[in-house]
Design an enzyme around this catalytic site. Structure first.
Site, PDB file in Angstrom:
ATOM      1  N   LYS A 151       0.883  -1.168   0.000  1.00  0.00           N
ATOM      2  CA  LYS A 151       0.000   0.000   0.000  1.00  0.00           C
ATOM      3  C   LYS A 151       0.917   1.212   0.000  1.00  0.00           C
ATOM      4  O   LYS A 151       1.251   1.773   1.045  1.00  0.00           O
ATOM      5  CB  LYS A 151      -0.903  -0.051   1.244  1.00  0.00           C
ATOM      6  N   GLU A 184      -9.918  -4.057  -9.141  1.00  0.00           N
ATOM      7  CA  GLU A 184     -10.551  -3.410  -7.983  1.00  0.00           C
ATOM      8  C   GLU A 184     -11.031  -2.035  -8.406  1.00  0.00           C
ATOM      9  O   GLU A 184     -10.877  -1.654  -9.569  1.00  0.00           O
ATOM     10  CB  GLU A 184      -9.554  -3.310  -6.811  1.00  0.00           C
TER      11      GLU A 184
HETATM   12  N1  PXG Z   1      -7.968  -1.236  -2.912  1.00  0.00           N
HETATM   13  C1  PXG Z   1      -7.205  -0.132  -2.849  1.00  0.00           C
HETATM   14  C2  PXG Z   1      -6.363   0.266  -4.005  1.00  0.00           C
HETATM   15  C3  PXG Z   1      -7.210   0.641  -1.689  1.00  0.00           C
HETATM   16  O1  PXG Z   1      -6.457   1.745  -1.605  1.00  0.00           O
HETATM   17  C4  PXG Z   1      -8.829  -0.891  -0.732  1.00  0.00           C
HETATM   18  C5  PXG Z   1      -8.756  -1.623  -1.894  1.00  0.00           C
HETATM   19  C6  PXG Z   1      -9.704  -1.386   0.387  1.00  0.00           C
HETATM   20  O2  PXG Z   1      -8.908  -1.874   1.435  1.00  0.00           O
HETATM   21  P1  PXG Z   1      -9.331  -1.739   2.963  1.00  0.00           P
HETATM   22  O3  PXG Z   1      -8.191  -2.384   3.715  1.00  0.00           O
HETATM   23  O4  PXG Z   1      -9.467  -0.278   3.251  1.00  0.00           O
HETATM   24  O5  PXG Z   1     -10.602  -2.453   3.117  1.00  0.00           O
HETATM   25  C7  PXG Z   1      -8.039   0.271  -0.605  1.00  0.00           C
HETATM   26  C8  PXG Z   1      -8.069   1.076   0.642  1.00  0.00           C
HETATM   27  C9  PXG Z   1      -8.791   7.119   1.075  1.00  0.00           C
HETATM   28  C10 PXG Z   1      -8.565   5.749   1.592  1.00  0.00           C
HETATM   29  O6  PXG Z   1      -8.614   8.064   1.856  1.00  0.00           O
HETATM   30  C11 PXG Z   1      -8.235   4.711   0.748  1.00  0.00           C
HETATM   31  C12 PXG Z   1      -8.064   3.453   1.270  1.00  0.00           C
HETATM   32  C13 PXG Z   1      -8.202   3.252   2.598  1.00  0.00           C
HETATM   33  C14 PXG Z   1      -8.520   4.298   3.409  1.00  0.00           C
HETATM   34  C15 PXG Z   1      -8.717   5.564   2.917  1.00  0.00           C
HETATM   35  O7  PXG Z   1      -9.124   7.253  -0.118  1.00  0.00           O
HETATM   36  N2  PXG Z   1      -7.758   2.444   0.433  1.00  0.00           N
END
Ligand code: PXG
Length: 286
Positions: A151, A184
């Site tokens: 990430k 995704e």
């Molecule tokens: N795919 C991607 C590319 C992400 O960045 C998820 C899936 C979902 O993962 P989680 O672990 O959150 O269920 C993410 C998560 C934001 C923000 O501020 C983005 C994420 C998480 C929190 C905040 O846009 N990305």
């Protein structure tokens, strides 16, 4: 009220939470992060988020400057210092200050900062009515080029797709991998329901292994619903019975239209509503 931000090893005033223009997190997006929710004063799946942060850091050869338990305690102290009961945590590790060259090994070492604040959520109406999305033309990063397990601080691939979504007056875009299979959304994982079975792309398709995705799979299986990880095509999305996204910010949100094709009867379906309700109960449990 000004926030207290955790910087490296202590809480500082928001105004003092600064990092250098020479930090490689700024110069190259060289760093990793987590976004974590707080519900009812409980930090949601904190251990899973910390584990994922350490794994992201390991892949990019970044040393986290403290043990997992110290990091957990730093997150808890930041939440407490800001009185956050329902909110959002952003935990960021950058490579630190280096030269105007790529070499990460001459950087001064990772810098850590933690922000605990309120979160800008989608309006409640969008959950009730469901959201429209488009298919992005921007292809998801090849998983062998930039592993989706990392990430990283570089979200340009997602941002290019987000721009396509916003240009089309929808909030989200679905991203496909180099083979054309669903990977995704820009910051959420994808699920569909077809003939009573829930499908989600495998992480090898180029998806981050979302924490929310994992919780939703677990909750669905507790309800004796069948969940299958399978490569999905654009057409699978067009002809599914239900479609929803999962993520830290969005939680569980129904998709009711993609590329002009209406999903089901144009409203979030029963599986989506059940899983959203179960997720809410789980997140807000005592
Ligand atoms: N795919 C991607 C590319 C992400 O960045 C998820 C899936 C979902 O993962 P989680 O672990 O959150 O269920 C993410 C998560 C934001 C923000 O501020 C983005 C994420 C998480 C929190 C905040 O846009 N990305």
């Amino acid at each position: 009220m000004a926030l207290k931000v955790w910087l490296d090893d202590k809480l500082v005033d928001e105004a003092d939470a600064k990092i250098s223009a020479f930090d490689h997190g700024v110069l190259y997006g060289d760093g990793v992060f987590e976004g974590i929710r707080v519900y009812n004063g409980r930090i949601f799946e904190l251990e899973a988020h910390i584990k994922r942060l350490y794994e992201s850091a390991k892949v990019i050869r970044l040393d986290v400057p403290m043990s997992k338990s110290k990091l957990i305690s730093a997150v808890e102290k930041t939440v407490e210092a800001n009185g956050v009961i329902d909110g959002y945590i952003r935990l960021v590790m950058t490579r630190g200050v280096g030269t105007l060259g790529l070499n990460p090994f001459i950087c001064e070492g990772g810098r850590l900062f933690i922000i605990a604040d309120n979160i800008q959520l989608y309006p409640e109406e969008l959950y009730e009515k469901g959201m429209k999305v488009i298919s992005a033309t921007t292809v998801r990063n090849h998983p062998l080029a930039l592993p989706p397990q990392v990430k990283s601080l570089n979200y340009l691939n997602s941002i290019l797709a987000k721009i396509e979504a916003l240009d089309n007056d929808v909030p989200e875009a679905i991203m496909y991998n180099h083979e054309g299979y669903v990977a995704e959304a820009t910051a959420d994982n994808v699920f569909i329901v077809k003939n009573g079975v829930i499908y989600t792309p495998p992480v090898e398709a180029g998806a981050l292994e979302g924490i929310t995705r994992g919780v939703v799979i677990k909750l669905a299986r507790e309800e004796k619903l069948e969940v299958v990880e399978k490569n999905l095509t654009r057409c699978d999305l067009y002809i599914c019975d239900e479609f929803f996204l999962t993520g830290t910010a969005a939680e569980v949100i129904g998709i009711v239209e993609i590329d002009g094709r209406v999903i089901g009867d144009g409203k979030p379906g029963p599986y989506t509503r059940l899983l959203r309700k179960k997720f809410f109960r789980y997140a807000h449990r005592k």
